[in-house]
Write an enzyme that holds these catalytic residues in place. Structure first.
Site, PDB file in Angstrom:
ATOM      1  N   LYS A   3       2.035  -3.350   6.992  1.00  0.00           N
ATOM      2  CA  LYS A   3       2.554  -3.569   5.578  1.00  0.00           C
ATOM      3  C   LYS A   3       3.926  -3.346   5.178  1.00  0.00           C
ATOM      4  O   LYS A   3       4.443  -4.069   4.439  1.00  0.00           O
ATOM      5  CB  LYS A   3       1.888  -2.584   4.587  1.00  0.00           C
ATOM      6  CG  LYS A   3       0.232  -2.788   4.403  1.00  0.00           C
ATOM      7  CD  LYS A   3      -0.054  -3.955   3.644  1.00  0.00           C
ATOM      8  CE  LYS A   3      -1.322  -4.300   3.215  1.00  0.00           C
ATOM      9  NZ  LYS A   3      -1.728  -5.476   2.904  1.00  0.00           N
ATOM     10  N   TYR A  43      -1.986  -1.307  11.266  1.00  0.00           N
ATOM     11  CA  TYR A  43      -2.226  -1.770   9.855  1.00  0.00           C
ATOM     12  C   TYR A  43      -0.909  -1.294   8.834  1.00  0.00           C
ATOM     13  O   TYR A  43      -0.404  -1.997   8.388  1.00  0.00           O
ATOM     14  CB  TYR A  43      -3.708  -1.054   9.249  1.00  0.00           C
ATOM     15  CG  TYR A  43      -3.451  -1.236   7.559  1.00  0.00           C
ATOM     16  CD1 TYR A  43      -3.825  -2.419   7.225  1.00  0.00           C
ATOM     17  CD2 TYR A  43      -3.272  -0.001   6.930  1.00  0.00           C
ATOM     18  CE1 TYR A  43      -4.045  -2.390   5.729  1.00  0.00           C
ATOM     19  CE2 TYR A  43      -3.502  -0.117   5.684  1.00  0.00           C
ATOM     20  CZ  TYR A  43      -3.565  -1.332   4.921  1.00  0.00           C
ATOM     21  OH  TYR A  43      -3.738  -1.444   3.732  1.00  0.00           O
ATOM     22  N   SER A  94       0.824  -1.085  -0.004  1.00  0.00           N
ATOM     23  CA  SER A  94       0.199   0.165   0.083  1.00  0.00           C
ATOM     24  C   SER A  94       0.798   1.240  -0.018  1.00  0.00           C
ATOM     25  O   SER A  94       1.922   1.366   0.746  1.00  0.00           O
ATOM     26  CB  SER A  94      -0.661  -0.032   1.198  1.00  0.00           C
ATOM     27  OG  SER A  94      -1.601   1.192   1.477  1.00  0.00           O
TER      28      SER A  94
HETATM   29  N1  UFG Z   1     -13.151  10.678   3.481  1.00  0.00           N
HETATM   30  C1  UFG Z   1     -14.139  11.440   3.902  1.00  0.00           C
HETATM   31  N2  UFG Z   1     -15.426  11.131   4.333  1.00  0.00           N
HETATM   32  C2  UFG Z   1     -15.430   9.728   4.536  1.00  0.00           C
HETATM   33  C3  UFG Z   1     -14.408   9.107   4.310  1.00  0.00           C
HETATM   34  C4  UFG Z   1     -13.135   9.262   3.879  1.00  0.00           C
HETATM   35  O1  UFG Z   1     -14.029  12.665   3.893  1.00  0.00           O
HETATM   36  O2  UFG Z   1     -16.541   9.429   4.950  1.00  0.00           O
HETATM   37  C5  UFG Z   1     -11.830  11.301   3.003  1.00  0.00           C
HETATM   38  C6  UFG Z   1     -10.701  10.743   3.980  1.00  0.00           C
HETATM   39  O3  UFG Z   1     -10.386  11.890   5.091  1.00  0.00           O
HETATM   40  C7  UFG Z   1      -9.584  10.917   2.787  1.00  0.00           C
HETATM   41  C8  UFG Z   1     -10.215  10.418   1.510  1.00  0.00           C
HETATM   42  O4  UFG Z   1     -11.612  10.630   1.843  1.00  0.00           O
HETATM   43  O5  UFG Z   1      -8.997  12.281   2.522  1.00  0.00           O
HETATM   44  C9  UFG Z   1      -9.795   8.871   1.389  1.00  0.00           C
HETATM   45  O6  UFG Z   1     -10.234   8.125   2.452  1.00  0.00           O
HETATM   46  P1  UFG Z   1     -10.274   6.685   2.371  1.00  0.00           P
HETATM   47  O7  UFG Z   1     -10.619   6.243   3.957  1.00  0.00           O
HETATM   48  O8  UFG Z   1     -11.111   6.188   1.332  1.00  0.00           O
HETATM   49  O9  UFG Z   1      -8.715   6.263   2.015  1.00  0.00           O
HETATM   50  P2  UFG Z   1      -7.523   6.438   2.932  1.00  0.00           P
HETATM   51  O10 UFG Z   1      -6.709   7.351   1.675  1.00  0.00           O
HETATM   52  O11 UFG Z   1      -7.472   7.003   4.011  1.00  0.00           O
HETATM   53  O12 UFG Z   1      -6.953   5.133   3.057  1.00  0.00           O
HETATM   54  C10 UFG Z   1      -6.739   4.181   1.939  1.00  0.00           C
HETATM   55  C11 UFG Z   1      -6.975   2.774   2.180  1.00  0.00           C
HETATM   56  C12 UFG Z   1      -6.121   2.176   3.370  1.00  0.00           C
HETATM   57  C13 UFG Z   1      -4.680   2.487   3.167  1.00  0.00           C
HETATM   58  C14 UFG Z   1      -4.556   4.038   2.714  1.00  0.00           C
HETATM   59  C15 UFG Z   1      -2.943   4.262   2.161  1.00  0.00           C
HETATM   60  O13 UFG Z   1      -8.569   2.637   3.165  1.00  0.00           O
HETATM   61  O14 UFG Z   1      -6.265   0.756   3.389  1.00  0.00           O
HETATM   62  O15 UFG Z   1      -5.321   4.203   1.236  1.00  0.00           O
HETATM   63  O16 UFG Z   1      -2.631   3.444   1.220  1.00  0.00           O
HETATM   64  F1  UFG Z   1      -3.809   2.418   3.959  1.00  0.00           F
END
Ligand code: UFG
Length: 340
Positions: A155, A151, A126
């Site tokens: 990785k 988590y 990741s």
């Molecule tokens: N977000 C919102 N509202 C929500 C959910 C997410 O605004 O209800 C935002 C988050 O703050 C972030 C973006 O949308 O800015 C993406 O969030 P995600 O949770 O979809 O994804 P992340 O980038 O946080 O995490 C993902 C994977 C993880 C991994 C990470 C980095 O879920 O498993 O990328 O690789 F670790």
């Protein structure tokens, strides 16, 4: 003889899409999954799309004896190891679950591959390993930052386990694919993401809000140092991501790998903000998403997107689907799930 690939986590989101692409590329697959965070519906979807009675083994990769049975019963030469726990927030509350599941399963897979003489492994890593990058877009040469969650730490440690095992034993080859943010669904709408409970990730929350399952999407922060104040990510279509696994496996089978252990970023190279993603989803599907600005979410990095040049040139892979296509496919999947 036809190449056969063991897909651990094969009933999961990325595992099921990869299984379809492997079969369509002319390979046989064996799916293994403990079904704790996945569903036989995905296996059925793979079977319907491919028209093949793809074998499925219900097994926990942490159970070495049971996983050994899978190695004894099937003659695959390669493994794609997806099986892992993946919720960042949960990992902070239950670190031992994450260390046990994610590390023990990989160690069992590596040991059994060696015992049974199976050479090639693709590992699901990741972009989380980069933390908050110093410069963008991020290349594979960027330093890994201290992990901000158990988590993320699993990785990093998993990559190290693989690197060290491959260097020491000489009988394995491996490719770690560092995924950016996988989204979307198969164009058939027969497989897609199946989040349990309240979605933690952006796109499933968006589609459930569109379907009326959730009332309002919270956008976590609009005061980041980005053009519109919301976080920036590299959203990679799950079918494009699945194809990256096919080319990685082929590269090793055909001996085109340049080192026994290689790492590739798998992303589009395009950064999209949260607010932009919501707007693009609305436009692509001609609907409105009820959303509000909420406080920042702890642990979120400001911005990250990939430099996918290495995967483009070395693997001959690139992301092909447009964001609009991906967002239409993901909404078609949600409608299929809800019967709307
Ligand atoms: N977000 C919102 N509202 C929500 C959910 C997410 O605004 O209800 C935002 C988050 O703050 C972030 C973006 O949308 O800015 C993406 O969030 P995600 O949770 O979809 O994804 P992340 O980038 O946080 O995490 C993902 C994977 C993880 C991994 C990470 C980095 O879920 O498993 O990328 O690789 F670790």
């Amino acid at each position: 003889m036809k190449e056969c690939v063991l897909v651990t986590g094969g009933a999961g989101y990325i595992g099921s899409h990869t299984a379809v692409e492997l079969v369509e590329a002319g390979m046989d697959v064996v799916l293994a999954d403990n079904l704790t965070n996945s569903d036989m519906q995905a296996v059925e979807g793979v079977r319907r799309i491919t028209g093949r009675e793809v074998p499925f083994e219900r097994v926990d990769c942490c159970d070495r004896a049971a996983l050994g049975g899978v190695f004894a019963r099937h003659r695959f030469g390669s493994v794609i190891h997806f099986a892992a726990s993946k919720a960042v927030g949960e990992s902070v509350c239950e670190p031992m679950k994450y260390y046990r599941n994610n590390l023990l399963s990989l160690m069992n897979v590596v040991d059994l591959m060696r015992e049974h003489g199976r050479r090639n492994i693709v590992f699901s890593s990741s972009c989380t390993v980069y933390g908050e990058p110093d410069s963008l877009p991020v290349t594979e040469r960027a330093p890994r930052k201290p992990a901000t969650s158990p988590y993320g730490n699993t990785k990093q440690i998993s990559e190290d386990i693989l690197r060290d095992a491959i260097a020491a034993y000489g009988d394995l080859r491996g490719i770690a694919l560092r995924y950016f943010n996988p989204i979307g669904a198969h164009p058939s709408a027969l497989i897609g993401e199946l989040p349990r409970g309240v979605p933690q990730n952006l796109v499933p929350y968006v589609t459930q809000t569109a379907a009326g399952v959730r009332e309002c999407l919270s956008v976590f922060g609009d005061d980041y140092p980005t053009p519109d104040g919301s976080n920036i990510r590299d959203y990679i279509d799950v079918v494009d991501l699945a194809r990256a696994h096919v080319v990685a496996i082929r590269r090793m089978i055909e001996g085109r790998n340049k080192a026994d252990y290689e790492i590739f970023n798998i992303g589009t190279g395009r950064g999209v903000s949260v607010l932009e993603l919501v707007r693009r989803f609305e436009q692509a599907n001609n609907l409105k998403i009820n959303h509000k600005i909420a406080p920042r979410r702890a642990g979120d990095i400001v911005a990250i997107w990939a430099d996918p040049t290495l995967a483009n040139t070395e693997l001959g892979w690139r992301a092909e689907r447009s964001l609009d296509e991906t967002l239409r496919a993901t909404w078609a999947w949600e409608r299929h799930l809800r019967g709307i």
